[in-house]
Design an enzyme around this catalytic site. Structure first.
Site, PDB file in Angstrom:
ATOM      1  CG  ASP A  28       4.911   6.598   0.468  1.00 42.95           C
ATOM      2  OD1 ASP A  28       3.695   6.351   0.353  1.00 42.95           O
ATOM      3  OD2 ASP A  28       5.365   7.725   0.713  1.00 42.95           O
ATOM      4  CG  LEU A  29       1.312   0.587  -0.915  1.00 42.16           C
ATOM      5  CD1 LEU A  29       2.735   0.092  -0.729  1.00 42.16           C
ATOM      6  CD2 LEU A  29       0.464   0.239   0.271  1.00 42.16           C
ATOM      7  CE1 TYR A  33      -6.921   5.211   1.442  1.00 41.96           C
ATOM      8  CE2 TYR A  33      -8.496   7.007   1.149  1.00 41.96           C
ATOM      9  CZ  TYR A  33      -7.727   6.210   1.967  1.00 41.96           C
ATOM     10  OH  TYR A  33      -7.784   6.412   3.324  1.00 41.96           O
ATOM     11  CG  ASP A 120      -0.335   5.623   2.083  1.00 37.86           C
ATOM     12  OD1 ASP A 120      -0.064   5.908   3.255  1.00 37.86           O
ATOM     13  OD2 ASP A 120      -0.384   6.468   1.178  1.00 37.86           O
ATOM     14  CD  GLU A 121       4.004   7.125   4.484  1.00 38.94           C
ATOM     15  OE1 GLU A 121       4.914   7.134   5.339  1.00 38.94           O
ATOM     16  OE2 GLU A 121       3.500   8.153   4.019  1.00 38.94           O
TER      17      GLU A 121
END
Length: 443
Positions: A28-29, A33, A120-121
């Site tokens: 999970d980033l 953004y 983002d995951e």
DNA sequence: TGGGGTTAT
DNA sequence: ATAACCC
């Protein structure tokens, strides 16, 4: 003396499943953004930063979070909390989309089983990788644990399941290390024996850390999450219905009679929900493939004339056409979406129609004829959706049923897609040198 | 509350 | 086509 085997399910249940066989990682980033914007402009790194879409701050970096700014906060409120907040416009998702695919691509180098969830995951099934390491293990070798272990539970090195998860924590560490050194992106990881648990555990320690969940702690971890909506797969609608039954906490759900769930949701959904509450889930990682649809939307203050609608279509269509042509495949379906003014729960309505056969081949090239024709089709579609007066606050265009075109052999294949996405690799990432990692014991 | 995506029915 | 889910 032969006890019959507990015959829980002699159905077609996956034989490998119970016994905590798989090792799943969820990546999970961190505030994705905002991270991308900080890479584009490193000056921003030390300052409170948010990305803005219309009047909303959709993500912000950790500098900004110190001021109490959170996700999806209004710009007004965010500015009140932090007048010096820097906002960059994040309405064009192109840079995020590109970085997102680079991340998936990098993860895919380690392991073919990578599934995307949003931009983002990512999930990885690293069972086989772990198994290889497990087989290579020397008789009395020390196995390091990387990152946190939930509840600081001791890993039992006699237990093969524990050992495999511990090896998984090393792989997760390596994945995160590569994301940072090669792309300059940080994120969290969760390591567990299924997707649902990996996802839930990944956020326990938050920026740039990772957490391992052992099977003995599944129940306790779930109980600690108090609200049912924390379970992926239980969204707002299901939550409403469960709350009507008096179920709010995960523990309530774990203890709730299944036959009552079945009355509300039907047998199959009820079973799923109940098992989710116990951390039982065995869905497979679906390997990533090129997107099945492209869409582009814009929201705005009310519009109420056809000319305004046409203008919005003229703004959106060229961007979409560009993306489609980059991809190389050809769409067979065109979709129009709208949101009507009293935005009843922000609901959108869509209509689709097939794209005329003779137009399909024209999608790859720069094509002037295509635009006006599609514009007309969309306007017709629009008139069909609307009868008479209207007020809109959103327009969305989409292409789907993407077809690989004969003559474009291999375009649209994963390899081709990834190559395209990663071509503009202007490696502007003079990251910190790769350091040999020392397991963080407990910070 | 944005601008995307997927799957199940 | 819609509704649910995910970010």
């Amino acid at each position: 003396m032969e006890e019959p085997f507990p015959e829980e399910q002699d159905e077609e249940e996956d034989e490998e499943w119970p016994r905590g066989g798989r090792v799943i990682v969820h990546i999970d980033l961190d505030c994705f953004y905002a991270q991308v914007e900080m890479l584009r402009n490193p000056q921003l790194r030390s300052k409170p930063l948010g990305t803005q879409q219309k009047n909303i701050v959709v993500t912000c970096n950790y500098e900004a979070r110190k001021f109490g700014i959170g996700k999806l906060m209004s710009v007004k409120e965010a500015k009140e909390k932090c007048p010096e907040l820097i906002l960059v416009n994040g309405e064009d998702l192109t840079p995020y989309r590109e970085m997102s695919y680079k991340v998936t691509e990098l993860l895919g180098e380690f392991c073919p089983l990578v599934e995307r969830l949003g931009f983002d995951e990512n999930f990885l099934d690293i069972t086989e990788l772990v198994e290889k390491k497990f087989q290579e293990l020397e008789p009395n070798s020390q196995i390091p644990i990387f990152g946190h272990v939930y509840k600081e539970e001791a890993v039992n090195f006699q237990d093969p399941v524990h050992i495999r998860l511990a090896l998984g924590s090393g792989i997760a560490w390596e994945l995160r290390d590569r994301l940072r050194s090669q792309l300059g992106i940080t994120g969290c990881a969760g390591i567990a024996s299924n997707k649902s648990l990996a996802k839930m555990i990944s956020g326990v320690f938050k920026p740039d850390q990772q957490t391992l969940l052992l099977p003995e702690n599944h129940r306790e971890f779930l109980s600690s999450l108090d609200h049912i909506q924390k379970i992926p797969g239980i969204g707002s609608k299901t939550t409403e219905r469960l709350e009507k039954l008096g179920v709010r906490k995960i523990q309530d759900l774990q203890e709730f009679p299944v036959f009552l769930l079945e009355k509300e949701f039907g047998i199959s959904a009820a079973q799923r929900i109940h098992e989710l509450s116990l951390g039982q889930e065995n869905s497979q990682i679906i390997p990533w493939k090129p997107p099945q649809s492209f869409s582009d939307e814009d929201s705005f203050p009310k519009i109420s004339t056809e000319e305004e609608v046409r203008e919005k279509i003229r703004e959106l269509l060229p961007k979409l056409l560009e993306r489609i042509s980059q991809d190389g495949r050809k769409p067979q379906t065109l979709r129009l979406g709208i949101r009507k003014f009293p935005g009843k729960n922000s609901r959108r309505e869509f209509r689709q129609c097939p794209i005329p056969k003779h137009l399909i081949p024209k999608f790859g090239q720069e094509n002037e004829e295509l635009l006006p024709i599609l514009e007309e089709i969309l306007m017709k579609l629009f008139r069909k959706m609307i009868g008479g007066k209207f007020q809109l606050t959103l327009l969305s265009l989409g292409f789907s049923k993407l077809q690989e075109f004969p003559g474009n052999l291999g375009k649209g294949s994963i390899k081709f897609y990834l190559k395209r996405e990663s071509q503009n690799k202007e490696m502007d990432t003079p990251r910190a040198p790769k350091i040999q990692k020392i397991p963080e014991n407990s910070d």
